[in-house]
Design an enzyme around this catalytic site. Structure first.
Site, PDB file in Angstrom:
ATOM      1  N   GLY A  19       0.770  -1.239   0.000  1.00  0.00           N
ATOM      2  CA  GLY A  19       0.000   0.000   0.000  1.00  0.00           C
ATOM      3  C   GLY A  19       0.796   1.281   0.000  1.00  0.00           C
ATOM      4  O   GLY A  19       0.262   2.343   0.354  1.00  0.00           O
ATOM      5  N   GLY A  20       2.055   1.236  -0.421  1.00  0.00           N
ATOM      6  CA  GLY A  20       2.873   2.445  -0.447  1.00  0.00           C
ATOM      7  C   GLY A  20       2.271   3.549  -1.299  1.00  0.00           C
ATOM      8  O   GLY A  20       2.234   4.720  -0.896  1.00  0.00           O
ATOM      9  N   ASP A  39      -2.527  -7.271  -6.995  1.00  0.00           N
ATOM     10  CA  ASP A  39      -1.224  -7.882  -6.744  1.00  0.00           C
ATOM     11  C   ASP A  39      -1.410  -9.394  -6.638  1.00  0.00           C
ATOM     12  O   ASP A  39      -2.449  -9.865  -6.178  1.00  0.00           O
ATOM     13  CB  ASP A  39      -0.606  -7.334  -5.459  1.00  0.00           C
ATOM     14  CG  ASP A  39       0.909  -7.445  -5.449  1.00  0.00           C
ATOM     15  OD1 ASP A  39       1.427  -8.587  -5.507  1.00  0.00           O
ATOM     16  OD2 ASP A  39       1.592  -6.400  -5.389  1.00  0.00           O
ATOM     17  N   ILE A  62      -1.518 -10.018 -12.886  1.00  0.00           N
ATOM     18  CA  ILE A  62      -1.788  -8.829 -13.695  1.00  0.00           C
ATOM     19  C   ILE A  62      -1.726  -9.146 -15.181  1.00  0.00           C
ATOM     20  O   ILE A  62      -2.476  -8.570 -15.981  1.00  0.00           O
ATOM     21  CB  ILE A  62      -0.805  -7.701 -13.305  1.00  0.00           C
ATOM     22  CG1 ILE A  62      -1.175  -7.187 -11.901  1.00  0.00           C
ATOM     23  CG2 ILE A  62      -0.817  -6.551 -14.310  1.00  0.00           C
ATOM     24  CD1 ILE A  62      -0.215  -6.168 -11.323  1.00  0.00           C
ATOM     25  N   SER A  81       4.329  -0.234  -9.547  1.00  0.00           N
ATOM     26  CA  SER A  81       5.727  -0.536  -9.242  1.00  0.00           C
ATOM     27  C   SER A  81       5.998  -1.949  -9.742  1.00  0.00           C
ATOM     28  O   SER A  81       5.972  -2.919  -8.966  1.00  0.00           O
ATOM     29  CB  SER A  81       5.991  -0.454  -7.738  1.00  0.00           C
ATOM     30  OG  SER A  81       5.772   0.842  -7.249  1.00  0.00           O
ATOM     31  N   CYS A  84      11.108  -5.366 -10.040  1.00  0.00           N
ATOM     32  CA  CYS A  84      12.357  -4.668 -10.382  1.00  0.00           C
ATOM     33  C   CYS A  84      13.505  -5.622 -10.707  1.00  0.00           C
ATOM     34  O   CYS A  84      14.503  -5.209 -11.306  1.00  0.00           O
ATOM     35  CB  CYS A  84      12.761  -3.752  -9.231  1.00  0.00           C
ATOM     36  SG  CYS A  84      13.157  -4.632  -7.690  1.00  0.00           S
ATOM     37  N   SER A 326       8.962  -2.385  -1.295  1.00  0.00           N
ATOM     38  CA  SER A 326       8.058  -1.237  -1.306  1.00  0.00           C
ATOM     39  C   SER A 326       8.787   0.014  -1.782  1.00  0.00           C
ATOM     40  O   SER A 326       9.843  -0.055  -2.396  1.00  0.00           O
ATOM     41  CB  SER A 326       7.447  -1.045   0.092  1.00  0.00           C
ATOM     42  OG  SER A 326       6.398  -0.115   0.048  1.00  0.00           O
TER      43      SER A 326
END
Length: 341
Positions: A19-20, A39, A62, A81, A84, A326
């Site tokens: 929830g950032g 998510d 997703i 986000s 990464c 996050s």
């Protein structure tokens, strides 16, 4: 679509994690409603539900969301986000050839095909994304759909927060210009933000721990002896800390700073003896009081609000992993303010 501050911004959170982005929206004072937090991570979704019980959470892959589903949501703002690892050295920088990038490429494809793309987009990722093929695919899609955009590389240090978590961000608005002159170059600071007069000390983000509760966070003596030369050691009065990764607490080397809480008079002796391994030196190391930052302290440094917390059944390892994946809430909130004016 709602774009003015007085209207309710309809938001879709992709890769919503813990929830950032939701907290960043709250901090930015944008009048918003989260239509869906999406998510695949079950543990992250449990934390999200624990803190945002009324927000619809989609436990979904997703990459399997349909064009019809996304168009029916009719969101004004997309936040995301994406994973990464495909853009990091440890992830071998496989980029679009990494399976973990496929869901993001799917989102880009949907963006191209949508009848009504969102008015705004905010994306966060690691440094290295800016030179990736995935980034190039995103930029191509943005240009096709008539977005104005600006890319950034920013660190919390620039905002007075003692943490060097350098991250890539891009803000985008459709059928309009951003509120400042844009450039094809990646900006290294926010326009018109002003200079932060002072970076805060680490102590501002520390918990008041009892002697009993702090014990489980001290580094084992064997870890100190083995890794002292490569540990990033900070003190309460330090004005910096290294990026906390998802492996923090599980591994000592290269995963984030550790905290030294000891008598300052030992520091000069320690500096002289760090490269020595005699028994006397090991005796000295025992007085260092090196400990890991607690999950709450890492959350504080990431600027999560004080009321954010983890469910009681969340393990330390899970908490650290989720925080490592996050983002910094305050940095994201400043970008949202810049994007939506």
């Amino acid at each position: 679509m709602s774009s003015a501050r007085g209207q309710v911004m309809q938001v879709v959170e992709f890769y919503s994690g813990i929830g950032g982005m939701h907290y960043a929206i709250q901090e930015s004072n944008i009048n918003a409603k989260i239509l869906a937090a999406i998510d695949i991570n079950t543990v992250a979704n449990n934390v999200y539900r624990h803190n945002f019980g009324n927000t619809p959470v989609w436990q979904r892959e997703i990459g399997k969301i349909s064009l019809k589903e996304l168009q029916e949501l009719n969101g004004d703002l997309y936040t995301m986000s994406p994973p990464c690892q495909p853009f990091t050295r440890l992830g071998k920088k496989a980029d679009v050839n990494d399976a973990r990038t496929s869901s993001f490429l799917h989102v880009i494809d949907l963006l191209i095909k949508m009848e009504n793309p969102p008015k705004y987009i905010l994306l966060e990722n690691v440094k290295g994304f800016e030179t990736s093929a995935a980034r190039n695919a995103l930029i191509s899609a943005l240009k096709q759909r008539n977005y104005s955009y600006q890319e950034f590389l920013l660190t919390p240090l620039q905002f007075g927060i003692p943490n060097s978590r350098l991250r890539y961000y891009i803000i985008c608005t459709r059928d309009a210009n951003l509120s400042f002159p844009t450039t094809e170059e990646v900006m290294m600071e926010l326009p018109n933000f002003g200079q932060v007069s002072k970076v805060r000390c680490v102590s501002d983000f520390m918990e008041n721990l009892t002697n009993h509760s702090i014990q489980s966070y001290f580094l084992p003596q064997s870890t100190i002896e083995r890794f002292l030369k490569v540990l990033d050691v900070v003190k309460p009065d330090s004005q910096r800390s290294c990026c906390f990764t998802k492996s923090y607490f599980h591994y000592a080397e290269g995963t984030g700073s550790v905290l030294q809480i000891t008598n300052p008079i030992l520091d000069s002796n320690l500096n002289l003896k760090i490269n020595d391994t005699s028994n006397d030196d090991n005796q000295l190391l025992q007085h260092l009081k090196l400990r890991y930052f607690t999950p709450r302290e890492v959350a504080n440094i990431h600027c999560f609000p004080v009321h954010f917390n983890f469910p009681e059944n969340a393990t330390k390892k899970q908490c650290y992993r989720l925080l490592g994946n996050s983002l910094n809430v305050h940095v994201a909130s400043e970008l949202l303010k810049l994007l939506i004016t």
